[in-house]
Design an enzyme around this catalytic site. Structure first.
Site, mmCIF file in Angstrom:
data_model
loop_
_atom_site.group_PDB
_atom_site.id
_atom_site.type_symbol
_atom_site.label_atom_id
_atom_site.label_comp_id
_atom_site.label_asym_id
_atom_site.label_seq_id
_atom_site.Cartn_x
_atom_site.Cartn_y
_atom_site.Cartn_z
ATOM 1 N N ARG A 1 11.237 5.720 3.609
ATOM 2 C CA ARG A 1 11.405 7.175 3.639
ATOM 3 C C ARG A 1 12.087 7.635 4.931
ATOM 4 O O ARG A 1 12.871 8.587 4.917
ATOM 5 C CB ARG A 1 10.051 7.858 3.450
ATOM 6 C CG ARG A 1 9.484 7.683 2.040
ATOM 7 C CD ARG A 1 8.034 8.110 1.961
ATOM 8 N NE ARG A 1 7.869 9.500 2.375
ATOM 9 C CZ ARG A 1 6.677 10.045 2.630
ATOM 10 N NH1 ARG A 1 5.565 9.306 2.516
ATOM 11 N NH2 ARG A 1 6.593 11.311 2.987
ATOM 12 N N ARG B 1 0.844 -1.203 0.000
ATOM 13 C CA ARG B 1 0.000 0.000 0.000
ATOM 14 C C ARG B 1 0.877 1.249 0.000
ATOM 15 O O ARG B 1 1.328 1.705 1.052
ATOM 16 C CB ARG B 1 -0.948 -0.007 1.193
ATOM 17 C CG ARG B 1 -2.009 -1.097 1.093
ATOM 18 C CD ARG B 1 -2.937 -1.100 2.288
ATOM 19 N NE ARG B 1 -2.237 -1.490 3.500
ATOM 20 C CZ ARG B 1 -2.843 -1.806 4.650
ATOM 21 N NH1 ARG B 1 -4.156 -1.767 4.728
ATOM 22 N NH2 ARG B 1 -2.140 -2.165 5.704
ATOM 23 N N TYR C 1 12.310 -1.727 -3.381
ATOM 24 C CA TYR C 1 12.018 -0.306 -3.579
ATOM 25 C C TYR C 1 13.288 0.404 -4.038
ATOM 26 O O TYR C 1 14.407 0.028 -3.647
ATOM 27 C CB TYR C 1 11.565 0.351 -2.269
ATOM 28 C CG TYR C 1 10.123 0.123 -1.897
ATOM 29 C CD1 TYR C 1 9.128 1.034 -2.248
ATOM 30 C CD2 TYR C 1 9.749 -1.011 -1.167
ATOM 31 C CE1 TYR C 1 7.813 0.831 -1.881
ATOM 32 C CE2 TYR C 1 8.428 -1.217 -0.800
ATOM 33 C CZ TYR C 1 7.463 -0.289 -1.160
ATOM 34 O OH TYR C 1 6.147 -0.495 -0.804
ATOM 35 N N ASP D 1 2.044 5.173 -0.307
ATOM 36 C CA ASP D 1 1.494 6.419 0.224
ATOM 37 C C ASP D 1 1.249 7.433 -0.887
ATOM 38 O O ASP D 1 1.659 7.233 -2.036
ATOM 39 C CB ASP D 1 2.468 7.034 1.238
ATOM 40 C CG ASP D 1 2.617 6.195 2.489
ATOM 41 O OD1 ASP D 1 1.621 5.579 2.900
ATOM 42 O OD2 ASP D 1 3.732 6.156 3.047
#
Length: 274
Positions: A204, A54, A117, A56
């Site tokens: 992040r 999911r 990622y 952001d």
């Protein structure tokens, strides 16, 4: 229309700058909601989707994987081109890359064994214009050797509470990071993470720490201290979302899902070749 439910897996890419994130919400334009409207039209029945990760608001994907159940009988080509035709007509920043029927044992999230990622930093004194929604700008010269040293403290299985977002719904903060690679290509710095799964804002928040180390504000060993404190307040700020991409979700070979490398050049580069 058949009454037997079949499970379909889809591969997706999307431009996160157009959306408030993956998950449908009461307010805001979500990837999930936009996609379900389109798939419902293709299937001619209501469709509910489930994703591997999911993302952001503002976070992009070139390798998102989802699944849904349907009694509609459509070819793989019909799912891909039917959905993309509608998405193009609506100028939605989503594309279906592939479709494949799967067994009902497949689950986009729970069947995944790893996620990959990439975070893209534009390290230049002048703020970019053309790529401002797709990279994170850092005007300070970054020392990637210090960033690499710092990142190695996070490899393996740890409690990553220090990098966990306040809205994280995961039961456990323990994750296993298999690989972190950091490479510079001219003015771009590419940071790649591979782990079994990630906590909310985990990547992040890690980038926030690496940026402090790269600027020389903190020593490389500070990354280890932050990890061991298991306290979000001791870490750096959360890095912006626009530089983050979900590029791959890995599954056991038995599912035989397609692997189609697509997306911008900085997502397809082999990190070992840089």
């Amino acid at each position: 229309m058949s009454t037997v439910k079949n499970r379909i897996a889809l591969g997706l890419e999307y431009d996160g700058s157009q959306f408030c994130g993956w998950q449908r919400q009461k307010t805001g334009h979500a990837v999930q909601a936009a996609l379900e409207v389109v798939l419902t039209e293709v299937a001619n029945e209501p469709i509910s989707t489930f994703c591997a990760g999911r993302t952001d608001a503002g976070v992009h994907a070139s390798g998102q994987v989802i699944h849904f159940d349907t009694s509609a009988l459509r070819s793989e080509r019909a799912w891909v081109y039917g959905a993309n035709t509608i998405l193009s007509r609506r100028q939605a920043g989503i594309r279906v890359l592939w479709a494949k029927p799967v067994s009902d044992t497949f689950n986009a999230r729970r069947s995944a064994i790893a996620r990959r990622y990439r975070y893209i930093i534009y390290n230049h004194p002048i703020r970019p214009s053309l790529l401002r929604q797709y990279v994170t700008w850092e005007y300070n010269a970054l020392d990637i050797e210090c960033m690499i040293e710092a990142s190695q403290y996070w490899l393996g299985e740890h409690d990553f509470s220090s990098f966990r977002g306040s809205r994280c719904q995961s039961i456990s903060p323990v994750r296993n990071i298999q690989s972190i690679k950091i490479k510079r290509l001219n003015d771009h710095i590419i940071v790649e993470f591979i782990a079994d799964a990630f906590l909310h804002h985990m990547v992040r928040n890690m980038i926030g720490v690496l940026l402090k180390v790269g600027r020389g504000t903190e020593p490389a060993r500070w990354a280890k201290t932050v990890l061991e404190n298991q306290d979000r307040k001791t870490a750096g700020v959360t890095a912006p979302p626009m530089g983050l991409y979900l590029v791959e979700v890995q599954y056991p070979e038995r599912f035989s899902l397609p692997k189609i490398p697509l997306g911008p050049w900085f997502l397809n580069l082999n990190m070992g070749d840089l």
